[in-house]
Design a protein around this motif. Structure first.
Motif, mmCIF file in Angstrom:
data_model
loop_
_atom_site.group_PDB
_atom_site.id
_atom_site.type_symbol
_atom_site.label_atom_id
_atom_site.label_comp_id
_atom_site.label_asym_id
_atom_site.label_seq_id
_atom_site.Cartn_x
_atom_site.Cartn_y
_atom_site.Cartn_z
ATOM 1 N N SER A 18 -1.375 -5.589 -0.754
ATOM 2 C CA SER A 18 -1.435 -4.978 0.578
ATOM 3 C C SER A 18 -0.413 -3.857 0.697
ATOM 4 C CB SER A 18 -1.180 -6.027 1.668
ATOM 5 O OG SER A 18 0.189 -6.368 1.735
ATOM 6 N N PHE A 19 -0.679 -2.937 1.617
ATOM 7 C CA PHE A 19 0.277 -1.860 1.866
ATOM 8 C C PHE A 19 1.548 -2.399 2.512
ATOM 9 C CE2 PHE A 19 -3.628 0.826 1.759
ATOM 10 C CZ PHE A 19 -3.226 1.689 0.747
ATOM 11 N N ALA A 20 1.388 -3.396 3.404
ATOM 12 C CA ALA A 20 2.555 -3.930 4.106
ATOM 13 C C ALA A 20 3.519 -4.596 3.132
ATOM 14 C CB ALA A 20 2.104 -4.927 5.171
ATOM 15 N N ALA A 23 5.163 -2.008 0.944
ATOM 16 C CA ALA A 23 6.181 -1.271 1.693
ATOM 17 C C ALA A 23 7.466 -2.078 1.797
ATOM 18 C CB ALA A 23 5.648 -0.934 3.087
ATOM 19 N N SER A 29 7.803 2.085 5.080
ATOM 20 C CA SER A 29 6.843 1.636 6.087
ATOM 21 C C SER A 29 5.439 1.547 5.497
ATOM 22 C CB SER A 29 6.822 2.608 7.272
ATOM 23 O OG SER A 29 6.309 3.866 6.855
ATOM 24 N N SER A 30 4.575 0.784 6.176
ATOM 25 C CA SER A 30 3.184 0.676 5.739
ATOM 26 C C SER A 30 2.489 2.028 5.779
ATOM 27 C CB SER A 30 2.433 -0.333 6.613
ATOM 28 O OG SER A 30 2.986 -1.622 6.505
ATOM 29 N N SER A 34 0.681 3.972 2.605
ATOM 30 C CA SER A 34 -0.698 4.452 2.596
ATOM 31 C C SER A 34 -0.761 5.945 2.292
ATOM 32 C CB SER A 34 -1.353 4.156 3.951
ATOM 33 O OG SER A 34 -2.686 4.605 3.978
#
Length: 303
Positions: A18-20, A23, A29-30, A34
């Motif tokens: 996941s991006f979160a 990050a 940050s997410s 991205s």
């Protein structure tokens, strides 16, 4: 675009899913995560990941690129770390997760000795029985007991832990002897809910189902309950041996004692293991070899 930063973010997204999470791992940050992956795709002129509101999935080209770029970035990191380590004392923050009882009763002395030997390393150790995600939560390594179940991590065996069945002399005087594992069905047992199957006690030649009104998610709590005559418990050897030696509890069914559990250091896969982590794992392995908890049980009895 910082191509290396974008590649690092793409690798982190692929590894965490996941991006979160990526990050958090890289301290940004997410949204920035991205943007970096999108910029990388624009630079390469191809889509690396398919995105939906619920999931991420690499494209075929994305999977191929990941397999190659991870090795390239890993080699760069290994080279950088080798140059930093040359001629310098190890330093930096090291985050470790370890089981509560094992950590506080068996490992803490060795961890303190390690801290004295390497004053440049900042230790952040979490003693918890919760199963932590090393990558998502930013741990460098974890100590775990039992057969490693996470195939995404590298496991190095450090030592062994005995599992001892025991009860207090008072309990045995009131409830009678325990001559075989099958007899446990008639006794009050103290269940350690940290185990995968708390009610299934395995011995050398059989597995028996036990029951009891006390369920604790900690081996030391189970031991203390047994010392007070509340039932029969199964306790790690490193916690049990002092109580056995003092006569507060007696070991039971020693002829049926199961094979010891392995103690493993777990760390993420990668081309380069940071020197500070390697030093700690080596240190703990040496400590287990010098202070092997696989000692004979004093005053062993079968009832």
């Amino acid at each position: 675009m910082d191509r290396l930063a974008a590649d690092r973010m793409f690798i982190a997204v692929m590894e965490t899913g996941s991006f979160a999470a990526a990050a958090r791992k890289l301290g940004t940050s997410s949204g920035q995560a991205s943007k970096l992956v999108s910029a990388l795709e624009a630079e390469l002129g191809t889509r690396l990941m398919n995105r939906t509101t619920r999931a991420l999935a690499p494209t075929e080209l994305g999977q191929t690129y990941f397999a190659q770029i991870r090795n390239i970035v890993g080699d760069l990191d290994a080279l950088d770390q080798t140059l930093r380590d040359a001629g310098e004392a190890p330093r930096g923050k090291l985050r470790l997760s370890a089981p509560l009882s094992l950590g506080t009763m068996q490992l803490s002395r060795a961890l303190n000795d390690f801290a004295l030997a390497y004053p440049g390393i900042e230790m952040d150790v979490s003693f918890t029985d919760r199963y932590v995600s090393l990558v998502d939560e930013g741990f460098d390594a974890a100590i775990r007991v039992g057969t490693p179940a996470d195939s995404s991590l590298i496991a190095r065996k450090l030592g062994r832990v005995r599992v001892i069945t025991l009860a207090s002399p008072d309990y045995l005087a009131r409830h009678g002897p325990v001559e075989s594992p099958d007899a446990l069905a008639r006794h009050e047992c103290i269940l350690d809910t940290n185990l995968r199957e708390p009610t299934h006690w395995r011995f050398t030649d059989r597995s028996v189902i036990v029951s009891g009104r006390l369920r604790y998610s900690n081996g030391l709590a189970c031991l203390l309950a047994a010392e007070q005559g509340l039932g029969i418990a199964r306790v790690p050897g490193f916690a049990a041996l002092p109580s056995i030696a003092a006569g507060r509890v007696r070991p039971l069914l020693t002829d049926y004692e199961p094979a010891p559990l392995g103690v493993f250091a777990m760390y993420p896969t990668g081309r380069h293991l940071p020197r500070k982590v390697r030093l700690l794992i080596d240190y703990l392995g040496d400590d287990f070899s010098r202070h092997d908890p696989m000692l004979p049980v004093p005053n062993a009895v079968g009832a």
